[in-house]
Design a protein around this motif. Structure first.
Motif, PDB file in Angstrom:
ATOM      1  N   PHE A   1     -37.012  10.071 -31.220  1.00  0.00           N
ATOM      2  CA  PHE A   1     -38.137   9.531 -31.976  1.00  0.00           C
ATOM      3  C   PHE A   1     -38.959   8.621 -31.068  1.00  0.00           C
ATOM      4  N   ASP A   2     -40.188   8.424 -31.472  1.00  0.00           N
ATOM      5  CA  ASP A   2     -41.105   7.591 -30.713  1.00  0.00           C
ATOM      6  C   ASP A   2     -40.921   6.142 -31.149  1.00  0.00           C
ATOM      7  N   PRO A   3     -40.500   5.269 -30.249  1.00  0.00           N
ATOM      8  CA  PRO A   3     -40.269   3.871 -30.647  1.00  0.00           C
ATOM      9  C   PRO A   3     -41.540   3.168 -31.120  1.00  0.00           C
ATOM     10  N   ARG A   4     -42.705   3.736 -30.804  1.00  0.00           N
ATOM     11  CA  ARG A   4     -43.962   3.127 -31.265  1.00  0.00           C
ATOM     12  C   ARG A   4     -44.111   3.231 -32.777  1.00  0.00           C
ATOM     13  N   ASP A   5     -43.371   4.170 -33.387  1.00  0.00           N
ATOM     14  CA  ASP A   5     -43.423   4.321 -34.843  1.00  0.00           C
ATOM     15  C   ASP A   5     -42.550   3.295 -35.555  1.00  0.00           C
ATOM     16  N   PHE A   6     -41.757   2.543 -34.774  1.00  0.00           N
ATOM     17  CA  PHE A   6     -40.846   1.550 -35.352  1.00  0.00           C
ATOM     18  C   PHE A   6     -41.012   0.256 -34.573  1.00  0.00           C
TER      19      PHE A   6
END
Length: 291
Positions: free
Chosen positions: A236-241
């Motif tokens: 997953f993209d850590p930018r989404d969290f």
């Protein structure tokens, strides 16, 4: 009618029990195999590094070492090879051999490991990033080292539980080393990993009051091999969290159901309260401060 019950055969010494003669023989030939693999891989590694930037030999050695210790790896999913931050559960030092052999990842490790005569040298060959949990003033420097490692397109693995467990439990994640993802470096993804040792998980696990030396001898003296399934879950993209706590929570939320599917049951609370690999049970306020 006479019923015959099949007697279960011991696969190795139990915790606290002495190793028998056959066990010491297994320890000896496995140690000899590790030495031979080291003598082959290290010179090739240095020659390779003199010609090319990266060397595959640390991965080759770790894979061979995992097999020599009895692990038979089965990889599920697709491990990202670069620009990835693996977050995994943790049972044993065998995890490092297996994950390194399966993916070529480097690791985040305690600074003390880097000072060990042989182990520290081997860890440095595999580009381990050493950090000190006690050096509060040096956190910024440690984060910079992690950022530099990621900038070099390494895959890096962190074990956020802070200790080894029994394969039936998953401790709360400590998030201090995830500060490198605040904000995430460009292009870096997070890939959760679930390690499954099957029926031997509790036997393999370095738990309780067992010392590292005793655990190593017990595993090296074990009869036969054991399966180790490495589940590389969807990245997953850590930018989404935003924020390290949210990233850790998302990784944990993906690892827990994967472990429960493998076990066929719900995870249980970890039964041991032993400060083994930098982990201590603290009050809720202390845990929040450490996170």
């Amino acid at each position: 009618m006479i019923a015959f019950r099949r007697k279960s055969r011991s696969v190795g010494p139990e915790r606290g029990r002495p190793i028998d003669a056959l066990g010491w023989f297994r320890v000896s030939w496995r140690a000899a195999g590790l030495l031979i693999a080291l003598l082959i891989c290290v010179p090739v590694h240095y020659i390779w590094r003199a010609i090319h930037y990266g060397s595959p030999m640390p991965r080759v050695f770790l894979y061979c070492a995992a097999r020599l210790c009895g692990a038979r790896l089965r990889v599920h999913g697709t491990p990202l090879k670069r620009d990835v931050f693996y977050i995994s559960n943790h049972l044993s030092w065998v995890d490092i051999l297996a994950l390194g052999g399966a993916s070529g990842t480097a690791f985040v490790s305690k600074a003390e490991i880097g000072q060990a005569p042989l182990v520290g040298w081997l860890a440095k060959l595999n580009r381990t990033v050493f950090v000190s949990r006690e050096d509060r003033l040096g956190v910024a420097e440690q984060i910079n080292r992690l950022r530099e490692a990621l900038a070099d397109n390494w895959a890096i693995t962190v074990f956020p539980e802070g200790t080894t467990t029994d394969g039936q439990s998953l401790l709360p994640f400590k998030t201090s080393m995830l500060r490198v993802l605040e904000p995430p470096p460009p292009g870096v993804l997070v890939q959760p990993v679930a390690l499954d040792y099957g029926e031997v998980a509790e036997w393999i696990g370095w738990i309780g009051t067992e010392s590292g030396k005793d655990n190593a001898l017990r595993i090296l003296g074990r009869r036969g091999s054991f399966r180790l399934d490495i589940h590389f879950l969807d990245p997953f993209d850590p930018r989404d969290f935003p924020g390290r706590k949210a990233i850790a929570a998302e990784a944990r939320n993906r690892i827990v159901p994967a472990m429960e599917r493998n076990l066929g049951k719900a995870l249980r609370p970890f039964a041991h309260d032993v400060p083994q690999v930098g982990y201590t049970v603290a009050s809720a306020r202390q845990q929040d401060r450490a996170a």
